[in-house]
Motif scaffolding. Structure first.
Motif, short mmCIF file in Angstrom:
data_model
loop_
_atom_site.label_atom_id
_atom_site.label_comp_id
_atom_site.label_asym_id
_atom_site.label_seq_id
_atom_site.Cartn_x
_atom_site.Cartn_y
_atom_site.Cartn_z
N ALA A 10 86.42 23.24 15.36
CA ALA A 10 87.51 24.17 15.12
C ALA A 10 87.02 25.34 14.28
O ALA A 10 86.03 25.23 13.56
CB ALA A 10 88.63 23.44 14.39
N GLN A 33 94.31 25.60 5.97
CA GLN A 33 93.56 25.29 7.18
C GLN A 33 92.82 23.97 7.06
O GLN A 33 92.80 23.15 7.99
CB GLN A 33 92.59 26.43 7.50
CG GLN A 33 91.83 26.24 8.78
CD GLN A 33 92.76 26.08 9.98
OE1 GLN A 33 93.41 27.02 10.40
NE2 GLN A 33 92.85 24.87 10.52
N GLN A 36 95.05 21.15 7.50
CA GLN A 36 95.36 20.94 8.93
C GLN A 36 94.24 20.23 9.66
O GLN A 36 94.48 19.53 10.64
CB GLN A 36 95.63 22.28 9.60
CG GLN A 36 97.07 22.75 9.43
CD GLN A 36 97.33 24.05 10.18
OE1 GLN A 36 96.79 24.27 11.26
NE2 GLN A 36 98.15 24.90 9.60
N TRP A 37 93.03 20.42 9.17
CA TRP A 37 91.89 19.75 9.81
C TRP A 37 91.71 18.33 9.27
O TRP A 37 90.74 17.66 9.60
CB TRP A 37 90.61 20.57 9.59
CG TRP A 37 90.55 21.78 10.48
CD1 TRP A 37 91.21 21.97 11.66
CD2 TRP A 37 89.77 22.97 10.27
NE1 TRP A 37 90.89 23.20 12.19
CE2 TRP A 37 90.02 23.83 11.36
CE3 TRP A 37 88.90 23.39 9.26
CZ2 TRP A 37 89.42 25.09 11.47
CZ3 TRP A 37 88.30 24.63 9.38
CH2 TRP A 37 88.56 25.47 10.47
N TRP A 39 91.43 17.22 5.97
CA TRP A 39 90.82 16.93 4.68
C TRP A 39 91.96 16.77 3.67
O TRP A 39 92.73 17.72 3.46
CB TRP A 39 89.88 18.06 4.23
CG TRP A 39 88.60 18.15 5.00
CD1 TRP A 39 88.37 17.72 6.28
CD2 TRP A 39 87.38 18.74 4.55
NE1 TRP A 39 87.08 18.00 6.64
CE2 TRP A 39 86.44 18.63 5.60
CE3 TRP A 39 86.98 19.36 3.36
CZ2 TRP A 39 85.14 19.10 5.50
CZ3 TRP A 39 85.68 19.83 3.26
CH2 TRP A 39 84.77 19.70 4.31
N LEU A 77 84.72 24.18 11.19
CA LEU A 77 84.61 22.74 10.99
C LEU A 77 83.49 22.23 11.88
O LEU A 77 83.57 22.33 13.11
CB LEU A 77 85.93 22.06 11.32
CG LEU A 77 86.03 20.59 10.97
CD1 LEU A 77 85.89 20.38 9.46
CD2 LEU A 77 87.35 20.01 11.46
N SER A 81 82.27 16.02 9.36
CA SER A 81 83.02 16.43 8.18
C SER A 81 82.27 17.46 7.33
O SER A 81 82.24 17.37 6.12
CB SER A 81 83.35 15.23 7.30
OG SER A 81 84.50 14.60 7.78
N LEU A 83 82.02 21.54 6.49
CA LEU A 83 82.75 22.79 6.62
C LEU A 83 81.81 23.94 6.30
O LEU A 83 81.16 23.95 5.24
CB LEU A 83 83.92 22.82 5.63
CG LEU A 83 84.77 24.08 5.69
CD1 LEU A 83 85.68 24.08 6.90
CD2 LEU A 83 85.59 24.24 4.42
#
Ligand code: ADP
Ligand code: MG
Length: 139
Positions: A10, A33, A36-37, A39, A77, A81, A83
Motif C-alpha cells: 500500500a 494512514q 488503517q494499515w 499498526w 507499506l 511490517s 514502513l
C-alpha cells in the motif's frame, strides 16, 4: 488466489504546504494512514513512525523550503511490517547534517537515526531531494 507479487502492499502520498500547519498535518495524516494499515496506534512502531514523520516534515518546512513550493509526504507499506517514509522538498542544494555536538543544533535527525532502521537522502530531479527513513516492527 494467485501468488502475491513482492510489491508494496500500500502507498499514500500527499502534497502539503511548507508551513507549521503542513508539518503538523503530515504527522496527523501519517498516524491515520498507519492505523488503517493495521499498526495499533499506541504501539511502539506506530509512535516511532509518527515521530519520524514529524521530524522529517518539520525539517522540510524549516530547512528545505522555497517560496511558493510545498513538500510531499509519501508512505509505503513494505513486506514484513516495514514502513518507508519519504519526505520530498525542493532544496536539493541543502542537505541534512547530523550535528556531532550534543548541545549544538537540533536533535531531530539524531532521534530519526535512533528510531529508524535506516535513513538517507536521494536526489529528486531536477533540483529537489527526498529524505527517507524506514521503520519496522520491534514488537
Ligand atoms: N530537509 C532538509 N533540508 C535542508 N537541510 C536540512 C534538512 N533536514 C535537516 N537539515 C539540516 O540538518 C540539520 C540538522 O537537522 P535536525 O537534526 O533536524 O536539527 P534542527 O532541525 O533542529 O536544526 C539542520 O539544522 C539543517 O541544517
Ligand atoms: Mg529538525
Amino acid at each position: 488466489m494467485p501468488p502475491q507479487p513482492a510489491t508494496p502492499a500500500a502507498q499514500f502520498t500527499q502534497l502539503l504546504s511548507a508551513t507549521r500547519r503542513g508539518a503538523r498535518l503530515a504527522r496527523l495524516l501519517a498516524v491515520e494512514q498507519i492505523a488503517q494499515w493495521g499498526w495499533p496506534p499506541d504501539s511502539e512502531r506506530a509512535e516511532a513512525a509518527a515521530v519520524v514523520v514529524a521530524e522529517l516534515a518539520t525539517n522540510a518546512v524549516r530547512h528545505g523550503c522555497l517560496p511558493g513550493r510545498g513538500f510531499r509526504l509519501s508512505l509505503v507499506l513494505l513486506q514484513g511490517s516495514r514502513l518507508r517514509i519519504e519526505v520530498t522538498d525542493p532544496r536539493g542544494d541543502r542537505l541534512p547534517a547530523v550535528s556531532g555536538i550534543a548541545d549544538e543544533g537540533g536533535r531531530g535527525l539524531v532521534i530519526v537515526d535512533a528510531l529508524a532502521d535506516g535513513w538517507g537522502v536521494l536526489p529528486y530531479p531536477p533540483s529537489g531531494k527526498t529524505v527517507w527513513a524506514e521503520v519496522s516492527s520491534v514488537e
